[in-house]
Design a protein around this motif. Structure first.
Motif, PDB file in Angstrom:
ATOM      1  N   UNK A  78       4.772  -9.182  15.693  1.00 49.79           N
ATOM      2  CA  UNK A  78       5.618 -10.394  15.504  1.00 49.79           C
ATOM      3  C   UNK A  78       6.564 -10.730  16.706  1.00 49.79           C
ATOM      4  N   UNK A  79       6.445 -12.030  17.327  1.00 48.20           N
ATOM      5  CA  UNK A  79       7.239 -12.103  18.632  1.00 48.20           C
ATOM      6  C   UNK A  79       7.692 -13.758  18.678  1.00 48.20           C
ATOM      7  N   UNK A  80       8.887 -13.728  19.364  1.00 49.50           N
ATOM      8  CA  UNK A  80       9.583 -15.254  19.310  1.00 49.50           C
ATOM      9  C   UNK A  80       9.349 -15.364  20.789  1.00 49.50           C
ATOM     10  N   UNK A  81       8.946 -16.732  21.041  1.00 46.75           N
ATOM     11  CA  UNK A  81       8.835 -17.235  22.479  1.00 46.75           C
ATOM     12  C   UNK A  81      10.067 -18.297  22.763  1.00 46.75           C
ATOM     13  N   UNK A 128       9.297  -8.675  18.186  1.00 47.90           N
ATOM     14  CA  UNK A 128      10.526  -8.229  17.231  1.00 47.90           C
ATOM     15  C   UNK A 128       9.839  -6.853  16.530  1.00 47.90           C
ATOM     16  N   UNK A 129       8.677  -6.882  16.239  1.00 44.93           N
ATOM     17  CA  UNK A 129       8.125  -5.764  15.450  1.00 44.93           C
ATOM     18  C   UNK A 129       6.669  -5.685  15.473  1.00 44.93           C
ATOM     19  N   UNK A 130       6.311  -4.411  15.241  1.00 49.16           N
ATOM     20  CA  UNK A 130       4.753  -4.212  14.978  1.00 49.16           C
ATOM     21  C   UNK A 130       4.693  -3.693  13.445  1.00 49.16           C
ATOM     22  N   UNK A 131       4.102  -4.624  12.567  1.00 51.24           N
ATOM     23  CA  UNK A 131       3.934  -4.264  11.345  1.00 51.24           C
ATOM     24  C   UNK A 131       2.712  -3.696  10.952  1.00 51.24           C
ATOM     25  N   UNK A 132       2.623  -2.859   9.866  1.00 45.25           N
ATOM     26  CA  UNK A 132       1.416  -2.067   9.381  1.00 45.25           C
ATOM     27  C   UNK A 132       0.931  -2.650   8.109  1.00 45.25           C
ATOM     28  N   UNK A 175       8.554  -6.444  26.413  1.00 40.72           N
ATOM     29  CA  UNK A 175       8.538  -7.353  25.374  1.00 40.72           C
ATOM     30  C   UNK A 175       9.598  -7.096  24.120  1.00 40.72           C
ATOM     31  N   UNK A 176       9.464  -5.526  24.020  1.00 43.22           N
ATOM     32  CA  UNK A 176      10.360  -4.994  23.037  1.00 43.22           C
ATOM     33  C   UNK A 176      11.938  -4.688  23.432  1.00 43.22           C
ATOM     34  N   UNK A 177      12.056  -4.449  24.672  1.00 46.45           N
ATOM     35  CA  UNK A 177      13.346  -4.134  25.143  1.00 46.45           C
ATOM     36  C   UNK A 177      14.157  -5.314  25.707  1.00 46.45           C
TER      37      UNK A 177
END
Length: 239
Positions: A72-75, A84-88, A197-199
């Protein structure tokens, strides 16, 4: 019916407990509730790298992960992305809206081949009207995600980029690391671009900071692995 998480979801936070201790929607359902959910859902197969939903597009419902992983990511307006997250498996994506009607606030992309249940907002509303316990489960999942994203915001607002990177590496080691010859081997493969991209930093900055961590004897890294030699010092750097 239960769905086990093959590996915990990953997002930046104070620790991994707030992610790994909740969020498995399907594990909270009994067999009859799961069967009802399947009847109103569409099974969707998504290839690695394929978009699940796109920021700004019209929202029609939610997606429940059966297998694989979704980033999940925001542009931002400049085109810069923040993950924002890696969901499983067991998690749902496509929120915070669940019934549709508004644009998606962020995007979802399959990290690997992924199987999802796509539930339209209309069908979901009908199902919740007749299944109040399912509504309670979904509410608990929304609370869980709210806590996760609140923690992410706090980290972005109160820690330096170097602290965030150290914390992310520590979290990844805690969630996914294995002991190997006195070091912690991180099996989750995250590129420097993905770490950036996460930090909330650039890939060049992440590369330079990893080099500094290596010179300090904290870790060793290559394109396919990270070995952490001093997890406690790295944890302290994370604040």
């Amino acid at each position: 019916m239960t769905i086990a998480l093959p590996r915990p979801s990953l997002l930046l936070g104070e620790d991994g407990a707030h992610v790994s201790s909740g969020g498995n929607l399907l594990a909270a359902l009994d067999d009859d509730e799961y069967a009802q959910l399947r009847r109103v859902s569409t099974l969707r197969q998504v290839k690695a790298g394929e978009t699940v939903f796109l920021q700004g597009d019209h929202h029609t419902g939610i997606y429940i992960i059966l297998s694989g992983q979704v980033r999940i990511y925001y542009t931002g307006p400049s085109g810069r992305e923040i993950t924002l997250a890696y969901w499983t498996p067991g998690n749902f994506v496509g929120g915070p809206e669940i019934f549709g009607g508004n644009p998606h606030m962020w995007s979802g992309q399959a990290v690997r081949p992924t199987e999802l249940l796509q539930v339209s907002g209309t069908e979901l509303r009908r199902l919740l009207d007749s299944r109040p316990r399912l509504a309670l489960v979904l509410l608990e999942m929304l609370v869980h995600k709210g806590k996760c994203f609140s923690t992410l915001i706090q980290m972005l607002g109160t820690r330096s980029a170097a602290q965030r990177l150290a914390q992310l590496l520590t979290l990844t080691a805690d969630l996914d690391g294995t002991q190997r010859d006195g070091a912690i081997f991180i099996g989750r493969s995250l590129s420097q671009e993905e770490l950036a991209k996460m930090v909330g930093a650039t890939r060049q900055w992440v590369s330079a900071t990893l080099d500094r961590f290596r010179e300090d004897g904290l870790l060793e890294f290559s394109p396919n692995k990270i070995l952490i030699f001093d997890i406690e010092r790295l944890r302290a750097l994370g604040g």
